[in-house]
Design a protein around this motif. Sequence first.
Motif, PDB file in Angstrom:
ATOM      1  N   ALA A 156      38.650  32.721  33.088  1.00  0.00           N
ATOM      2  CA  ALA A 156      38.725  32.454  31.642  1.00  0.00           C
ATOM      3  C   ALA A 156      37.476  31.730  31.145  1.00  0.00           C
ATOM      4  N   ARG A 157      36.915  30.872  31.999  1.00  0.00           N
ATOM      5  CA  ARG A 157      35.732  30.091  31.602  1.00  0.00           C
ATOM      6  C   ARG A 157      34.486  30.961  31.435  1.00  0.00           C
ATOM      7  N   CYS A 158      34.526  32.191  31.976  1.00  0.00           N
ATOM      8  CA  CYS A 158      33.366  33.087  31.876  1.00  0.00           C
ATOM      9  C   CYS A 158      33.352  33.847  30.561  1.00  0.00           C
ATOM     10  N   LEU A 159      34.434  33.813  29.832  1.00  0.00           N
ATOM     11  CA  LEU A 159      34.505  34.576  28.574  1.00  0.00           C
ATOM     12  C   LEU A 159      33.832  33.811  27.440  1.00  0.00           C
ATOM     13  N   PRO A 160      33.312  34.538  26.440  1.00  0.00           N
ATOM     14  CA  PRO A 160      32.774  33.849  25.254  1.00  0.00           C
ATOM     15  C   PRO A 160      33.911  33.139  24.514  1.00  0.00           C
ATOM     16  N   ASP A 161      33.573  32.115  23.769  1.00  0.00           N
ATOM     17  CA  ASP A 161      34.584  31.425  22.945  1.00  0.00           C
ATOM     18  C   ASP A 161      35.304  32.430  22.055  1.00  0.00           C
ATOM     19  N   GLY A 162      36.595  32.263  21.922  1.00  0.00           N
ATOM     20  CA  GLY A 162      37.342  33.117  21.001  1.00  0.00           C
ATOM     21  C   GLY A 162      37.908  34.380  21.636  1.00  0.00           C
ATOM     22  N   VAL A 163      37.527  34.644  22.895  1.00  0.00           N
ATOM     23  CA  VAL A 163      38.142  35.788  23.602  1.00  0.00           C
ATOM     24  C   VAL A 163      39.177  35.232  24.571  1.00  0.00           C
ATOM     25  N   PRO A 164      40.451  35.520  24.331  1.00  0.00           N
ATOM     26  CA  PRO A 164      41.488  34.914  25.174  1.00  0.00           C
ATOM     27  C   PRO A 164      41.691  35.629  26.501  1.00  0.00           C
ATOM     28  N   LEU A 165      42.080  34.860  27.497  1.00  0.00           N
ATOM     29  CA  LEU A 165      42.461  35.435  28.790  1.00  0.00           C
ATOM     30  C   LEU A 165      43.958  35.228  29.003  1.00  0.00           C
ATOM     31  N   VAL A 166      44.587  36.259  29.523  1.00  0.00           N
ATOM     32  CA  VAL A 166      46.014  36.218  29.824  1.00  0.00           C
ATOM     33  C   VAL A 166      46.177  36.612  31.291  1.00  0.00           C
ATOM     34  N   ALA A 167      47.011  35.888  32.024  1.00  0.00           N
ATOM     35  CA  ALA A 167      47.291  36.238  33.425  1.00  0.00           C
ATOM     36  C   ALA A 167      48.599  37.005  33.481  1.00  0.00           C
ATOM     37  N   ALA A 168      48.597  38.119  34.202  1.00  0.00           N
ATOM     38  CA  ALA A 168      49.811  38.932  34.318  1.00  0.00           C
ATOM     39  C   ALA A 168      49.672  39.905  35.481  1.00  0.00           C
ATOM     40  N   PHE A 169      50.769  40.493  35.873  1.00  0.00           N
ATOM     41  CA  PHE A 169      50.808  41.544  36.910  1.00  0.00           C
ATOM     42  C   PHE A 169      50.370  41.055  38.284  1.00  0.00           C
ATOM     43  N   LYS A 170      50.124  39.758  38.425  1.00  0.00           N
ATOM     44  CA  LYS A 170      49.658  39.250  39.715  1.00  0.00           C
ATOM     45  C   LYS A 170      50.704  39.426  40.801  1.00  0.00           C
ATOM     46  N   THR A 171      51.969  39.372  40.415  1.00  0.00           N
ATOM     47  CA  THR A 171      53.043  39.364  41.421  1.00  0.00           C
ATOM     48  C   THR A 171      53.592  40.756  41.732  1.00  0.00           C
ATOM     49  N   ILE A 172      52.964  41.796  41.190  1.00  0.00           N
ATOM     50  CA  ILE A 172      53.461  43.156  41.447  1.00  0.00           C
ATOM     51  C   ILE A 172      52.482  43.874  42.378  1.00  0.00           C
ATOM     52  N   PRO A 173      52.952  44.333  43.533  1.00  0.00           N
ATOM     53  CA  PRO A 173      52.041  44.963  44.489  1.00  0.00           C
ATOM     54  C   PRO A 173      51.383  46.218  43.894  1.00  0.00           C
ATOM     55  N   ALA A 174      50.096  46.378  44.126  1.00  0.00           N
ATOM     56  CA  ALA A 174      49.342  47.520  43.598  1.00  0.00           C
ATOM     57  C   ALA A 174      49.944  48.841  44.067  1.00  0.00           C
ATOM     58  N   ALA A 175      50.341  48.894  45.324  1.00  0.00           N
ATOM     59  CA  ALA A 175      50.858  50.150  45.872  1.00  0.00           C
ATOM     60  C   ALA A 175      52.152  50.569  45.164  1.00  0.00           C
TER      61      ALA A 175
END
Lengths: 219, 219
Positions: A124-143
């Motif tokens: 999130a810290r790498c994004l320009p100001d005003g662009v939000p980051l959301v965390a999701a889908f981390k707990t669902i296996p890719a396969a």
Amino acid sequence: VHIGILGGTGMEARGLALRFAAAGASVFLGSRQSERASRAADACNKALGGPLVRAGSNREMLASSGIVFITVPYPQAAAAVDACRWLFRPHHILVDVTVPVIFREGHAELAAAEDGTSNAEIVARCLPDGVPLVAAFKTIPAAILADLELPLNCDVIVSGDVAAARQKVIETAGLISSLRALDGGPLRTARTLERMAVLAIELNLRYKKKGARYRIEGL
Amino acid sequence: VHIGILGGTGMEARGLALRFAAAGASVFLGSRQSERASRAADACNKALGGPLVRAGSNREMLASSGIVFITVPYPQAAAAVDACRWLFRPHHILVDVTVPVIFREGHAELAAAEDGTSNAEIVARCLPDGVPLVAAFKTIPAAILADLELPLNCDVIVSGDVAAARQKVIETAGLISSLRALDGGPLRTARTLERMAVLAIELNLRYKKKGARYRIEGL
């Protein structure tokens, strides 16, 4: 909904592309090498039975997407966002799905920062100001995501500090059938979600399965 | 199975006592004040329809129990174990169910040690050498446990560094119907379980529910 995928050539990218395209969303796979993204899109379209997924450079992808999933391996996520930093606009929402995991002697371990900060917070810290980051889908296996025949039958917990962005991702995730999206509150919750993802991987290893994922009973 | 409950007068103690007694286990509630334990046991036995739950001092409880659940509020857990330290024997297994949570402005927050150590790991250090600690039941709401009419329909993830102790707790938890016990590996996993418990509490607050708990799909 215009969905973009940054680093869109791996299994996680394929899973998200297939699920969202099958749900009727527009999906654009981006890669540093357009060729690789094209090959990944071709494979998706073959599975989907039609030309639903487009592909191009990360620059082209960002120009035609609103919600952008970053699907590179976790150690490369911050650098990948940094490299595209000047291409992000205020209408973008970046969705971080990365899982900071390392494998050691057959076990999965959390590869968190010393102070416990989540990978989502670091990206999130790498994004320009005003662009939000959301965390999701981390707990669902890719396969599991990538197996369109399989009902997901699980919940995705969505966290981020900008309520409107979180809500938008909750609505978008809700397009996928057999998936329920839950409001996980502030981005700090990603610390929990990343640990849960590692636990699911560890349970898969211990029980010799591939699809451990979470459902919340009682909500 | 001889189950003891250390600090056996709150809702969590009541829930565990009811579920295990209903499953046919012998249950002994202990408290610093035998009187309070007796009142709690009377209330359990009323709900159970027979004198299934015994009560006494923590000392009496430890003398007649093998698997001991500690159910005091999390800030008192280490001191409670320390006070009984000389009464623990190598046949005991201490099961820590505490959740380090604080409530601030209507939100639930993890009350972890600065360095991220779990409460389970802190309590484990208070035990004499050779007495294993296992973390379990942290992610199941006490009010749900205490409602015997309600099927749990969830999983309990069991973690601890002594495999034989972990296995014994997995078997014991499996006595409770509608509950599946999963092997969560080493005690370090308690860091994840405590965060998951706080997230479940937070989801309950956000969705105005009381019973958020976890099921693992795909195992």
